[in-house]
Design a protein around this motif. Sequence first.
Motif, PDB file in Angstrom:
ATOM      1  N   ALA A 182     -38.061   4.013 -32.106  1.00 55.80           N
ATOM      2  CA  ALA A 182     -39.289   4.302 -32.459  1.00 55.80           C
ATOM      3  C   ALA A 182     -40.264   3.492 -33.078  1.00 55.80           C
ATOM      4  CB  ALA A 182     -39.156   5.714 -33.395  1.00 55.80           C
ATOM      5  N   THR A 183     -39.637   2.548 -34.046  1.00 56.90           N
ATOM      6  CA  THR A 183     -40.333   1.414 -34.592  1.00 56.90           C
ATOM      7  C   THR A 183     -40.906   0.519 -33.751  1.00 56.90           C
ATOM      8  OG1 THR A 183     -38.896   1.999 -36.642  1.00 56.90           O
ATOM      9  CG2 THR A 183     -40.410  -0.325 -36.572  1.00 56.90           C
ATOM     10  N   LYS A 184     -39.936   0.170 -32.790  1.00 57.57           N
ATOM     11  CA  LYS A 184     -40.273  -0.931 -31.757  1.00 57.57           C
ATOM     12  C   LYS A 184     -41.539  -0.468 -31.101  1.00 57.57           C
ATOM     13  CE  LYS A 184     -38.305  -3.346 -27.817  1.00 57.57           C
ATOM     14  NZ  LYS A 184     -38.797  -4.917 -28.370  1.00 57.57           N
ATOM     15  N   TYR A 185     -41.427   0.782 -30.835  1.00 58.44           N
ATOM     16  CA  TYR A 185     -42.552   1.471 -29.870  1.00 58.44           C
ATOM     17  C   TYR A 185     -43.886   1.261 -30.694  1.00 58.44           C
ATOM     18  CZ  TYR A 185     -45.277   4.769 -27.235  1.00 58.44           C
ATOM     19  OH  TYR A 185     -46.102   5.521 -26.277  1.00 58.44           O
ATOM     20  N   LYS A 186     -43.837   1.679 -31.969  1.00 60.07           N
ATOM     21  CA  LYS A 186     -45.207   1.740 -32.513  1.00 60.07           C
ATOM     22  C   LYS A 186     -45.894   0.278 -32.717  1.00 60.07           C
ATOM     23  CE  LYS A 186     -44.226   5.506 -35.880  1.00 60.07           C
ATOM     24  NZ  LYS A 186     -43.674   5.860 -37.450  1.00 60.07           N
ATOM     25  N   TYR A 187     -44.849  -0.593 -32.898  1.00 56.22           N
ATOM     26  CA  TYR A 187     -45.432  -2.055 -33.017  1.00 56.22           C
ATOM     27  C   TYR A 187     -45.884  -2.496 -31.615  1.00 56.22           C
ATOM     28  CZ  TYR A 187     -45.367  -7.207 -33.155  1.00 56.22           C
ATOM     29  OH  TYR A 187     -45.828  -8.753 -32.932  1.00 56.22           O
ATOM     30  N   ASP A 188     -45.018  -2.274 -30.523  1.00 52.74           N
ATOM     31  CA  ASP A 188     -45.460  -2.593 -29.081  1.00 52.74           C
ATOM     32  C   ASP A 188     -46.803  -2.066 -28.697  1.00 52.74           C
ATOM     33  OD1 ASP A 188     -43.222  -4.229 -28.846  1.00 52.74           O
ATOM     34  OD2 ASP A 188     -41.931  -2.854 -27.908  1.00 52.74           O
ATOM     35  N   ILE A 189     -47.198  -0.724 -28.959  1.00 47.87           N
ATOM     36  CA  ILE A 189     -48.615  -0.482 -28.448  1.00 47.87           C
ATOM     37  C   ILE A 189     -49.778  -0.638 -29.331  1.00 47.87           C
ATOM     38  CG2 ILE A 189     -47.218   1.780 -27.304  1.00 47.87           C
ATOM     39  CD1 ILE A 189     -48.344   3.455 -29.847  1.00 47.87           C
ATOM     40  N   ASP A 190     -49.182  -1.087 -30.653  1.00 46.59           N
ATOM     41  CA  ASP A 190     -50.427  -1.461 -31.643  1.00 46.59           C
ATOM     42  C   ASP A 190     -49.970  -2.359 -32.709  1.00 46.59           C
ATOM     43  OD1 ASP A 190     -52.796  -1.544 -32.776  1.00 46.59           O
ATOM     44  OD2 ASP A 190     -53.080   0.597 -33.290  1.00 46.59           O
ATOM     45  N   PRO A 191     -49.641  -3.693 -32.026  1.00 48.37           N
ATOM     46  CA  PRO A 191     -49.062  -4.506 -33.286  1.00 48.37           C
ATOM     47  C   PRO A 191     -50.091  -4.908 -34.315  1.00 48.37           C
ATOM     48  CG  PRO A 191     -49.631  -5.566 -31.216  1.00 48.37           C
ATOM     49  CD  PRO A 191     -49.591  -4.105 -30.785  1.00 48.37           C
ATOM     50  N   ILE A 192     -51.336  -5.054 -34.276  1.00 50.49           N
ATOM     51  CA  ILE A 192     -52.286  -5.181 -35.359  1.00 50.49           C
ATOM     52  C   ILE A 192     -52.393  -3.812 -36.274  1.00 50.49           C
ATOM     53  CG2 ILE A 192     -54.393  -5.801 -35.895  1.00 50.49           C
ATOM     54  CD1 ILE A 192     -52.972  -7.895 -34.217  1.00 50.49           C
ATOM     55  N   SER A 193     -52.187  -2.887 -35.833  1.00 52.59           N
ATOM     56  CA  SER A 193     -52.214  -1.521 -36.897  1.00 52.59           C
ATOM     57  C   SER A 193     -50.907  -1.747 -37.357  1.00 52.59           C
ATOM     58  CB  SER A 193     -52.218  -0.442 -36.114  1.00 52.59           C
ATOM     59  OG  SER A 193     -52.245   0.666 -36.896  1.00 52.59           O
ATOM     60  N   ARG A 214     -62.611 -11.339 -30.966  1.00 60.12           N
ATOM     61  CA  ARG A 214     -62.260 -10.700 -30.076  1.00 60.12           C
ATOM     62  C   ARG A 214     -61.479  -9.332 -30.591  1.00 60.12           C
ATOM     63  NH1 ARG A 214     -57.407 -11.889 -25.310  1.00 60.12           N
ATOM     64  NH2 ARG A 214     -58.083 -10.430 -23.981  1.00 60.12           N
ATOM     65  N   THR A 215     -62.048  -8.046 -29.969  1.00 63.16           N
ATOM     66  CA  THR A 215     -61.492  -7.006 -30.312  1.00 63.16           C
ATOM     67  C   THR A 215     -60.793  -6.282 -29.739  1.00 63.16           C
ATOM     68  OG1 THR A 215     -63.827  -5.909 -29.439  1.00 63.16           O
ATOM     69  CG2 THR A 215     -63.886  -6.752 -31.596  1.00 63.16           C
ATOM     70  N   ASP A 216     -60.670  -6.619 -28.373  1.00 60.62           N
ATOM     71  CA  ASP A 216     -59.669  -5.630 -27.442  1.00 60.62           C
ATOM     72  C   ASP A 216     -58.382  -5.913 -27.684  1.00 60.62           C
ATOM     73  OD1 ASP A 216     -59.898  -8.489 -26.432  1.00 60.62           O
ATOM     74  OD2 ASP A 216     -58.712  -7.760 -24.672  1.00 60.62           O
ATOM     75  N   LEU A 217     -57.800  -6.700 -28.254  1.00 64.82           N
ATOM     76  CA  LEU A 217     -56.332  -6.731 -28.598  1.00 64.82           C
ATOM     77  C   LEU A 217     -56.178  -5.692 -29.865  1.00 64.82           C
ATOM     78  CD1 LEU A 217     -55.736 -10.369 -28.296  1.00 64.82           C
ATOM     79  CD2 LEU A 217     -54.920  -8.604 -26.749  1.00 64.82           C
ATOM     80  N   THR A 218     -57.151  -5.457 -30.596  1.00 63.60           N
ATOM     81  CA  THR A 218     -56.900  -4.456 -31.610  1.00 63.60           C
ATOM     82  C   THR A 218     -56.746  -2.896 -31.363  1.00 63.60           C
ATOM     83  OG1 THR A 218     -59.221  -4.187 -32.043  1.00 63.60           O
ATOM     84  CG2 THR A 218     -58.166  -5.979 -33.129  1.00 63.60           C
ATOM     85  N   GLN A 219     -57.057  -2.546 -30.097  1.00 64.81           N
ATOM     86  CA  GLN A 219     -56.919  -1.236 -29.634  1.00 64.81           C
ATOM     87  C   GLN A 219     -55.541  -0.787 -29.187  1.00 64.81           C
ATOM     88  OE1 GLN A 219     -59.612   0.605 -29.921  1.00 64.81           O
ATOM     89  NE2 GLN A 219     -60.426  -1.481 -30.748  1.00 64.81           N
ATOM     90  N   ALA A 220     -54.946   0.240 -29.514  1.00 61.39           N
ATOM     91  CA  ALA A 220     -53.648   0.543 -28.974  1.00 61.39           C
ATOM     92  C   ALA A 220     -53.877   0.728 -27.491  1.00 61.39           C
ATOM     93  CB  ALA A 220     -53.523   2.124 -29.800  1.00 61.39           C
ATOM     94  N   LYS A 221     -52.738   0.623 -26.999  1.00 64.49           N
ATOM     95  CA  LYS A 221     -52.194   0.609 -25.283  1.00 64.49           C
ATOM     96  C   LYS A 221     -50.980   1.223 -25.332  1.00 64.49           C
ATOM     97  CE  LYS A 221     -49.575  -3.653 -25.535  1.00 64.49           C
ATOM     98  NZ  LYS A 221     -49.548  -4.950 -24.947  1.00 64.49           N
ATOM     99  N   GLU A 222     -50.942   1.765 -23.989  1.00 69.51           N
ATOM    100  CA  GLU A 222     -49.693   2.664 -23.537  1.00 69.51           C
ATOM    101  C   GLU A 222     -49.070   1.452 -23.286  1.00 69.51           C
ATOM    102  OE1 GLU A 222     -48.709   5.586 -23.900  1.00 69.51           O
ATOM    103  OE2 GLU A 222     -50.413   6.065 -25.057  1.00 69.51           O
ATOM    104  N   LEU A 223     -47.583   1.794 -23.183  1.00 65.02           N
ATOM    105  CA  LEU A 223     -46.488   0.776 -22.263  1.00 65.02           C
ATOM    106  C   LEU A 223     -46.630   1.272 -20.748  1.00 65.02           C
ATOM    107  CD1 LEU A 223     -43.390   0.462 -24.896  1.00 65.02           C
ATOM    108  CD2 LEU A 223     -45.795  -1.084 -24.770  1.00 65.02           C
ATOM    109  N   THR A 224     -46.271   0.014 -20.041  1.00 66.37           N
ATOM    110  CA  THR A 224     -46.335   0.020 -18.753  1.00 66.37           C
ATOM    111  C   THR A 224     -44.962  -0.046 -18.419  1.00 66.37           C
ATOM    112  OG1 THR A 224     -46.836  -2.386 -18.554  1.00 66.37           O
ATOM    113  CG2 THR A 224     -48.594  -0.797 -18.352  1.00 66.37           C
ATOM    114  N   TYR A 225     -43.974   0.158 -19.216  1.00 68.30           N
ATOM    115  CA  TYR A 225     -42.571  -0.089 -18.936  1.00 68.30           C
ATOM    116  C   TYR A 225     -41.881   0.880 -19.958  1.00 68.30           C
ATOM    117  CZ  TYR A 225     -42.328  -3.279 -22.838  1.00 68.30           C
ATOM    118  OH  TYR A 225     -42.239  -3.806 -23.988  1.00 68.30           O
ATOM    119  N   ASP A 226     -40.468   1.256 -19.579  1.00 68.51           N
ATOM    120  CA  ASP A 226     -39.748   1.898 -20.687  1.00 68.51           C
ATOM    121  C   ASP A 226     -38.470   0.939 -20.986  1.00 68.51           C
ATOM    122  OD1 ASP A 226     -39.029   3.769 -22.318  1.00 68.51           O
ATOM    123  OD2 ASP A 226     -38.305   5.253 -20.655  1.00 68.51           O
ATOM    124  N   TYR A 227     -38.007   1.335 -22.216  1.00 68.10           N
ATOM    125  CA  TYR A 227     -37.102   0.335 -22.854  1.00 68.10           C
ATOM    126  C   TYR A 227     -35.706   0.350 -21.994  1.00 68.10           C
ATOM    127  CZ  TYR A 227     -40.246   0.062 -26.808  1.00 68.10           C
ATOM    128  OH  TYR A 227     -41.346  -0.211 -27.507  1.00 68.10           O
TER     129      TYR A 227
END
Length: 293
Positions: free
Chosen positions: A243-254, A274-287
């Motif tokens: 759960a912690t890894k997921y939070k980091y992977d989708i939004d490392p800056i936050s 550059r601002t696009d890397l500050t936006q949360a993203k969805e993972l395109t794979y599963d662990y």
Amino acid sequence: MKKVFLAVITTCTLSVPGFAQQRVVTYVNGKSTIFSLGTQPELQELGKAVIEFMYDYQYLNDTTDITTAVKDRMILQVSYGMSKFTSFRAMQVDSLLHSATADDIQGNPARYVGGETFSVYKNYPSGKFTTTDKIADDWFIYEEDIPQQEWTLTEDTKEILGYKCHSAKCIFRGREWTAWYSDEIPVADGPWKFGGLPGFIMEISDVGSQYRFVCVGINSKAERLITMPKVQYIKTSRGKYYATKYKYDIDPISYMGTTSGVQVQIVNPDGSPRTDLTQAKELTYDYIERDWR
């Protein structure tokens, strides 16, 4: 050629007596890595390997596109009664970082990144598996009982590195796996958390080959020490770790701002923001373990 984007964290003072710690974040091909300069951890010696196995490990960064495979060279160190599975590339990077400066990293970031950050220790402590990983600037550790894998042996065979291998299948934590093992190697072990077959696992992949491990070399005269970083771990459970890894992977800056209070400035190589890397993203794979949710 893909561009390399850098994010630089300003120098900040941590609760470490006597010095200020500088941290640098790099983005290479969309993956962020944090460096804490001059603070590579000491290593605790757990034993000495008697045999080592090298693996090519790959997984899909986008399960809809097979060209997105992320690759790493992993090493399985086997000793008497225990083993460690970790990134060989990460071991090399750790050695380089002992003398690296912020300018070194920013001048050639690709030299200082690469390698999975997790390690799996089997039968350490006795009867347990221990997994360690570094998420952002924090080290996590969790123990679990040795997992049971119910293998179904098949009649299929093939040769890997000159060894005759037999096939076996199992369903483990949300994925269906096919393994190739050899009873010509008297080690009942394998990559990552796999084991429990009447021989050594030389290759294993899940349906669709989203995750794959292939043995590419064996060192039967190993003498390298098996170590664990001596750091202040955050003890957790397997589910909470993911759960912690997921939070980091989708939004490392936050994640960094929330957990460490670190202010991050993201810039292009020319210094423009550059601002696009500050936006949360969805993972395109599963662990690799799908049952964590």
